[in-house]
Motif scaffolding. Sequence first.
Motif, PDB file in Angstrom:
ATOM      1  N   VAL A 153      65.654  62.263  98.254  1.00  0.00           N
ATOM      2  CA  VAL A 153      67.047  62.059  97.841  1.00  0.00           C
ATOM      3  C   VAL A 153      67.235  60.635  97.316  1.00  0.00           C
ATOM      4  CG1 VAL A 153      69.429  61.892  98.664  1.00  0.00           C
ATOM      5  CG2 VAL A 153      68.012  63.840  99.338  1.00  0.00           C
ATOM      6  N   ALA A 154      66.740  59.649  98.061  1.00  0.00           N
ATOM      7  CA  ALA A 154      66.901  58.246  97.645  1.00  0.00           C
ATOM      8  C   ALA A 154      66.234  57.976  96.303  1.00  0.00           C
ATOM      9  CB  ALA A 154      66.331  57.316  98.712  1.00  0.00           C
ATOM     10  N   PHE A 155      65.050  58.520  96.099  1.00  0.00           N
ATOM     11  CA  PHE A 155      64.337  58.274  94.847  1.00  0.00           C
ATOM     12  C   PHE A 155      64.944  59.028  93.672  1.00  0.00           C
ATOM     13  CE2 PHE A 155      60.433  57.274  97.594  1.00  0.00           C
ATOM     14  CZ  PHE A 155      60.712  55.926  97.583  1.00  0.00           C
ATOM     15  N   ASN A 156      65.727  60.066  93.951  1.00  0.00           N
ATOM     16  CA  ASN A 156      66.397  60.799  92.879  1.00  0.00           C
ATOM     17  C   ASN A 156      67.744  60.203  92.504  1.00  0.00           C
ATOM     18  OD1 ASN A 156      65.147  63.382  91.740  1.00  0.00           O
ATOM     19  ND2 ASN A 156      64.539  63.406  93.887  1.00  0.00           N
ATOM     20  N   GLN A 157      68.342  59.430  93.400  1.00  0.00           N
ATOM     21  CA  GLN A 157      69.670  58.885  93.126  1.00  0.00           C
ATOM     22  C   GLN A 157      69.744  58.044  91.851  1.00  0.00           C
ATOM     23  OE1 GLN A 157      70.815  57.336  97.086  1.00  0.00           O
ATOM     24  NE2 GLN A 157      72.555  58.724  96.904  1.00  0.00           N
ATOM     25  N   PRO A 158      68.749  57.237  91.514  1.00  0.00           N
ATOM     26  CA  PRO A 158      68.859  56.462  90.267  1.00  0.00           C
ATOM     27  C   PRO A 158      68.908  57.327  88.998  1.00  0.00           C
ATOM     28  CG  PRO A 158      67.191  55.501  91.691  1.00  0.00           C
ATOM     29  CD  PRO A 158      67.595  56.811  92.314  1.00  0.00           C
ATOM     30  N   PHE A 159      68.485  58.574  89.100  1.00  0.00           N
ATOM     31  CA  PHE A 159      68.507  59.454  87.937  1.00  0.00           C
ATOM     32  C   PHE A 159      69.843  60.166  87.758  1.00  0.00           C
ATOM     33  CE2 PHE A 159      64.043  59.124  89.166  1.00  0.00           C
ATOM     34  CZ  PHE A 159      63.513  58.654  87.980  1.00  0.00           C
ATOM     35  N   TYR A 160      70.678  60.164  88.804  1.00  0.00           N
ATOM     36  CA  TYR A 160      71.955  60.877  88.735  1.00  0.00           C
ATOM     37  C   TYR A 160      72.840  60.399  87.585  1.00  0.00           C
ATOM     38  CZ  TYR A 160      76.008  63.482  90.421  1.00  0.00           C
ATOM     39  OH  TYR A 160      77.071  64.339  90.527  1.00  0.00           O
ATOM     40  N   PRO A 161      72.965  59.083  87.338  1.00  0.00           N
ATOM     41  CA  PRO A 161      73.762  58.666  86.177  1.00  0.00           C
ATOM     42  C   PRO A 161      73.231  59.229  84.859  1.00  0.00           C
ATOM     43  CG  PRO A 161      73.378  56.800  87.621  1.00  0.00           C
ATOM     44  CD  PRO A 161      72.529  57.930  88.138  1.00  0.00           C
ATOM     45  N   LEU A 162      71.921  59.346  84.746  1.00  0.00           N
ATOM     46  CA  LEU A 162      71.340  59.935  83.526  1.00  0.00           C
ATOM     47  C   LEU A 162      71.709  61.410  83.415  1.00  0.00           C
ATOM     48  CD1 LEU A 162      67.785  58.333  83.619  1.00  0.00           C
ATOM     49  CD2 LEU A 162      69.712  57.689  82.154  1.00  0.00           C
ATOM     50  N   TYR A 163      71.615  62.139  84.523  1.00  0.00           N
ATOM     51  CA  TYR A 163      71.989  63.552  84.507  1.00  0.00           C
ATOM     52  C   TYR A 163      73.448  63.712  84.093  1.00  0.00           C
ATOM     53  CZ  TYR A 163      67.840  64.073  87.545  1.00  0.00           C
ATOM     54  OH  TYR A 163      66.587  64.033  88.081  1.00  0.00           O
ATOM     55  N   VAL A 164      74.311  62.863  84.668  1.00  0.00           N
ATOM     56  CA  VAL A 164      75.737  62.938  84.340  1.00  0.00           C
ATOM     57  C   VAL A 164      75.954  62.616  82.870  1.00  0.00           C
ATOM     58  CG1 VAL A 164      78.013  61.905  84.780  1.00  0.00           C
ATOM     59  CG2 VAL A 164      76.526  62.535  86.702  1.00  0.00           C
ATOM     60  N   HIS A 165      75.246  61.616  82.364  1.00  0.00           N
ATOM     61  CA  HIS A 165      75.394  61.254  80.947  1.00  0.00           C
ATOM     62  C   HIS A 165      74.967  62.401  80.045  1.00  0.00           C
ATOM     63  CE1 HIS A 165      74.442  59.303  77.079  1.00  0.00           C
ATOM     64  NE2 HIS A 165      75.478  58.542  77.396  1.00  0.00           N
ATOM     65  N   TRP A 166      73.852  63.033  80.367  1.00  0.00           N
ATOM     66  CA  TRP A 166      73.339  64.115  79.531  1.00  0.00           C
ATOM     67  C   TRP A 166      74.171  65.389  79.660  1.00  0.00           C
ATOM     68  CZ3 TRP A 166      67.908  62.911  81.727  1.00  0.00           C
ATOM     69  CH2 TRP A 166      67.343  61.866  81.021  1.00  0.00           C
ATOM     70  N   ALA A 167      74.650  65.677  80.864  1.00  0.00           N
ATOM     71  CA  ALA A 167      75.289  66.974  81.103  1.00  0.00           C
ATOM     72  C   ALA A 167      76.809  66.944  81.138  1.00  0.00           C
ATOM     73  CB  ALA A 167      74.783  67.559  82.427  1.00  0.00           C
ATOM     74  N   VAL A 168      77.411  65.772  81.399  1.00  0.00           N
ATOM     75  CA  VAL A 168      78.841  65.746  81.663  1.00  0.00           C
ATOM     76  C   VAL A 168      79.598  64.854  80.687  1.00  0.00           C
ATOM     77  CG1 VAL A 168      80.631  65.228  83.381  1.00  0.00           C
ATOM     78  CG2 VAL A 168      78.445  66.201  84.121  1.00  0.00           C
ATOM     79  N   SER A 169      79.301  63.560  80.697  1.00  0.00           N
ATOM     80  CA  SER A 169      80.124  62.600  79.974  1.00  0.00           C
ATOM     81  C   SER A 169      79.392  61.278  79.830  1.00  0.00           C
ATOM     82  CB  SER A 169      81.432  62.371  80.751  1.00  0.00           C
ATOM     83  OG  SER A 169      82.165  61.302  80.219  1.00  0.00           O
ATOM     84  N   GLU A 170      79.805  60.510  78.867  1.00  0.00           N
ATOM     85  CA  GLU A 170      79.267  59.162  78.727  1.00  0.00           C
ATOM     86  C   GLU A 170      79.899  58.203  79.739  1.00  0.00           C
ATOM     87  OE1 GLU A 170      82.153  57.512  75.177  1.00  0.00           O
ATOM     88  OE2 GLU A 170      80.339  58.596  74.628  1.00  0.00           O
ATOM     89  N   HIS A 171      80.940  58.645  80.408  1.00  0.00           N
ATOM     90  CA  HIS A 171      81.621  57.829  81.427  1.00  0.00           C
ATOM     91  C   HIS A 171      80.883  57.987  82.753  1.00  0.00           C
ATOM     92  CE1 HIS A 171      84.860  56.997  78.673  1.00  0.00           C
ATOM     93  NE2 HIS A 171      84.924  58.293  78.398  1.00  0.00           N
ATOM     94  N   ILE A 172      79.838  57.200  82.918  1.00  0.00           N
ATOM     95  CA  ILE A 172      78.989  57.339  84.102  1.00  0.00           C
ATOM     96  C   ILE A 172      79.247  56.281  85.169  1.00  0.00           C
ATOM     97  CG2 ILE A 172      77.149  58.497  82.816  1.00  0.00           C
ATOM     98  CD1 ILE A 172      75.626  55.758  82.986  1.00  0.00           C
ATOM     99  N   TRP A 173      80.106  55.303  84.878  1.00  0.00           N
ATOM    100  CA  TRP A 173      80.272  54.214  85.844  1.00  0.00           C
ATOM    101  C   TRP A 173      80.657  54.689  87.244  1.00  0.00           C
ATOM    102  CZ3 TRP A 173      84.819  53.152  88.274  1.00  0.00           C
ATOM    103  CH2 TRP A 173      85.986  53.652  87.683  1.00  0.00           C
ATOM    104  N   PRO A 174      81.406  55.787  87.430  1.00  0.00           N
ATOM    105  CA  PRO A 174      81.685  56.215  88.809  1.00  0.00           C
ATOM    106  C   PRO A 174      80.428  56.659  89.571  1.00  0.00           C
ATOM    107  CG  PRO A 174      83.346  57.112  87.347  1.00  0.00           C
ATOM    108  CD  PRO A 174      82.252  56.537  86.478  1.00  0.00           C
TER     109      PRO A 174
END
Length: 188
Positions: free
Chosen positions: A34-55
Amino acid sequence: MSVTVARKLWQRVAAYAHHDDPMVAACNLIALVVAFNQPFYPLYVHWAVSEHIWPTFFTFLSTPVFLAVPALARRSPTAGRALLPLAGIANTVLSSKAFGQASGVEIFLIPCALIAATFFRASERLISFAIIGLAIVVYLALDGAYGFPAHFYSASEHQAFLRLNALSAGTLTVFVGLVASGILSRRA
């Protein structure tokens, strides 16, 4: 990075996650994944959801807690195992506040409850039930109580968030099941 450096790094991570109790070792492994995957979450959000990843950067507040699971487990195996689903529940609450309840991030309460149900012995059922109960209480008591999210995502972005979080939580749930079945197969 050379193969030798990567191998040494992997050996250090494996040594950090190691524990003689297979249930503790399993929770350590899950926490580090889980910890090692957390840094990739902003990338997933950027690719799948929105460019607004700061949250998404709020989710990094829980990374040190997930990384601490093996260290705590060395001092207290029960506390280390309990910290994993508790950190997951806390991260879910934080993420629900950051992204909004419509993001579907509360679905991560399912693998948290599964971890609590799976990695405690019969003699530790009180701890297991308390953590499962906490996940249920969080889901029911905080419904509609998160207030305004850190960023207002559109309905279509929330739909994309829901798909992303369902896939992510589903993958984590399957991983937890595979880790648990590995323990069971060694006992048979």
